[in-house]
Design an enzyme around this catalytic site. Structure first.
Site, PDB file in Angstrom:
ATOM      1  N   GLU A   1     -59.860  61.780  -6.534  1.00 21.82           N
ATOM      2  CA  GLU A   1     -59.742  62.993  -5.728  1.00 21.82           C
ATOM      3  C   GLU A   1     -60.752  63.987  -6.285  1.00 21.82           C
ATOM      4  O   GLU A   1     -60.519  64.614  -7.315  1.00 21.82           O
ATOM      5  CB  GLU A   1     -58.309  63.542  -5.809  1.00 21.82           C
ATOM      6  CG  GLU A   1     -57.247  62.590  -5.270  1.00 21.82           C
ATOM      7  CD  GLU A   1     -57.395  62.308  -3.790  1.00 21.82           C
ATOM      8  OE1 GLU A   1     -58.086  63.077  -3.087  1.00 21.82           O
ATOM      9  OE2 GLU A   1     -56.810  61.316  -3.312  1.00 21.82           O
TER      10      GLU A   1
ATOM     11  N   CYS B   1     -60.325  72.773  -4.744  1.00 24.56           N
ATOM     12  CA  CYS B   1     -61.282  71.743  -4.325  1.00 24.56           C
ATOM     13  C   CYS B   1     -61.575  71.770  -2.831  1.00 24.56           C
ATOM     14  O   CYS B   1     -62.608  71.250  -2.390  1.00 24.56           O
ATOM     15  CB  CYS B   1     -60.778  70.357  -4.733  1.00 24.56           C
ATOM     16  SG  CYS B   1     -59.142  69.949  -4.068  1.00 24.56           S
TER      17      CYS B   1
END
Length: 456
Positions: free
Chosen positions: A200, A234
């Site tokens: 991720e 993110c």
């Protein structure tokens, strides 16, 4: 931990649910401790960012998992076909073993515990490597994973060197959240053991503003996405692509909204600090580099825009940017917002498609056909229309990147599948005439099979 898994390779679903309920109770009990700990680690972090961004989604994930786990874990019957009759075939979901999870500092509760929740739900044991940038939060996490929970998840602290060693362990699965650069090293280390990985990562998530847009609503969504956790997310909007004729209006609206919601700037109690002096300096260096290369930096407030000692940074809008500037070459991870103008939508789409696939892509506009065109013409890990960040909070939808922004998914049933081995399971009863036919290489059987399957 491997010995514990070997002793109980199949953890009953009821037992997994008991563990998840216990984790939920402890998390809720430790809410105030977690709020205080994360604020110490950041220098200052708003209660809003910790509760809404860390604790709430983690607890929601537990509740969703408990509700759906019995269904997820059921064998999935598949069609055996005439060639396998009278046998039955299904896919059963088996725990992989001991999995490794490496969590980051920006959401040190959610991004640590949510993968653990899913891994335990799938019946695995976990080694959790937490970030060295959040030592106070780590201590609370260690308190959470004690007693019986410690038998299923061990919390491990250490610096980058330990993380490298951790990545090289022969896990049944390795899950990493962090930067693309570090993700490459993690994958390289894992490959030596043929350990499957979920990465991720991040990248530069663009916002495409179309001509048919409500600028005020778009600016609100952008400001929320950029200022939550001080942009240290993110999937935060990384840069904006806006029609040339709307650029000035967008900048003015963003400044007006910032003055309204953050009137005290870095002195206000509703703005989280940058995690460290090092990360603060990185952001200010990016701004300096951009200015030296011809960019203009717009600061909504006359003062209280920056505090180096407390490593706090307010919104900095950057216009007249180009790809030669460092801030257009790396993920920003802070309240710095580059804005690029375009003359036609195909030009904006070409720009996005000429760069690595982002973890998130946002489009702002009221024309559904145009929004669909943007969706169909681009690739990204996640996609959202007239909103930012919120797609990540969907409990029943997968979250993950694409290419440089990540590999694999978690959340919901996709997370359960990530941490499970899908086992092809064939079951045959006492009546099994096909064995004798196969052993004798029966010609009639061959003719029937050819008639069934080898016809044009």
């Amino acid at each position: 931990m491997q010995q514990r898994f070997n002793a109980t390779p199949y953890l009953p679903i009821a037992k997994r649910i008991v563990l998840l309920k216990q984790l939920k109770r402890v998390l809720i009990t430790c809410e105030n401790e977690l709020i205080a700990a994360t604020s110490k680690d950041f220098g200052y972090r708003t209660e809003f960012d910790t509760v809404l961004g860390d604790i709430l989604p983690t607890v929601k994930t537990i509740s969703h998992t408990i509700s759906h786990l019995p269904k997820w874990a059921k064998d999935s019957p598949r069609k055996a076909g005439l060639s396998l009759a009278p046998s039955k075939i299904a896919v059963s979901y088996q725990a992989k073993g001991v999995v490794g999870i490496i969590s980051p500092w920006n959401y040190p509760i959610q991004l640590a515990i949510v993968p653990v929740i899913t891994a335990i739900a799938a019946g695995n044991r976990v080694l959790l490597k937490v970030s060295e940038f959040t030592p106070h939060t780590n201590q609370v996490l260690k308190q959470i994973f004690t007693d019986e929970l410690a038998e299923h998840c061990a919390v491990i602290e250490g610096d980058a060197t330990l993380s490298q060693q951790f990545s090289g362990l022969p896990f049944a699965h390795l899950f990493f959240t962090g930067s693309t650069a570090v993700g490459r090293h993690v994958m390289t280390a894992a490959s030596k053991n043929l350990t499957p990985v979920t990465l991720e990562l991040g990248g530069k998530s663009p916002v495409i503003i179309t001509e048919n847009v409500d600028i005020l609503k778009a600016a609100k969504a952008i400001l929320f996405g950029k200022m939550a956790n001080a942009g240290q997310i993110c999937v935060a909007p990384d840069y904006i692509l806006v029609p040339e004729k709307l650029e000035e209006q967008l900048v003015k609206t963003l400044c007006s909204l910032y003055k309204k919601h953050f009137p005290l700037g870095v002195e206000g109690k509703n703005l989280t600090s940058i995690i460290s002096e090092q990360h603060f300096s990185r952001l200010t260096n990016l701004l300096d580099d951009a200015q030296q290369r011809g960019a203009q930096v717009v600061m909504p407030l006359d003062d209280n825009q920056s505090d180096e000692q407390k490593h706090r940074l307010g919104l900095h809008i950057v216009t007249h940017v180009n790809d030669d500037m460092l801030l257009m070459q790396e993920e920003l991870f802070g309240p710095v917002l580059p804005i690029m103008s375009y003359q036609s939508l195909p030009q904006a789409l070409d720009y996005v498609n000429q760069h690595p696939h982002p973890l998130a892509l946002y489009v702002m506009g009221q024309d559904q056909q145009v929004n669909q065109l943007v969706q169909d013409s681009t690739h990204s890990g996640t996609f959202a229309v007239n909103d930012t960040l919120m797609q990540v909070t969907a409990d029943d939808a997968p979250f993950g990147g694409l290419g440089p922004s990540g590999m694999g998914n978690y959340h919901g049933v996709e997370g359960f599948l990530t941490f499970s081995h899908a086992r092809n399971t064939l079951k045959t009863g006492s009546f099994n005439p096909k064995l004798s036919l196969l052993l004798s290489q029966n010609k009639a059987l061959i003719k029937v099979l050819k008639w069934l399957y080898l016809r044009p």
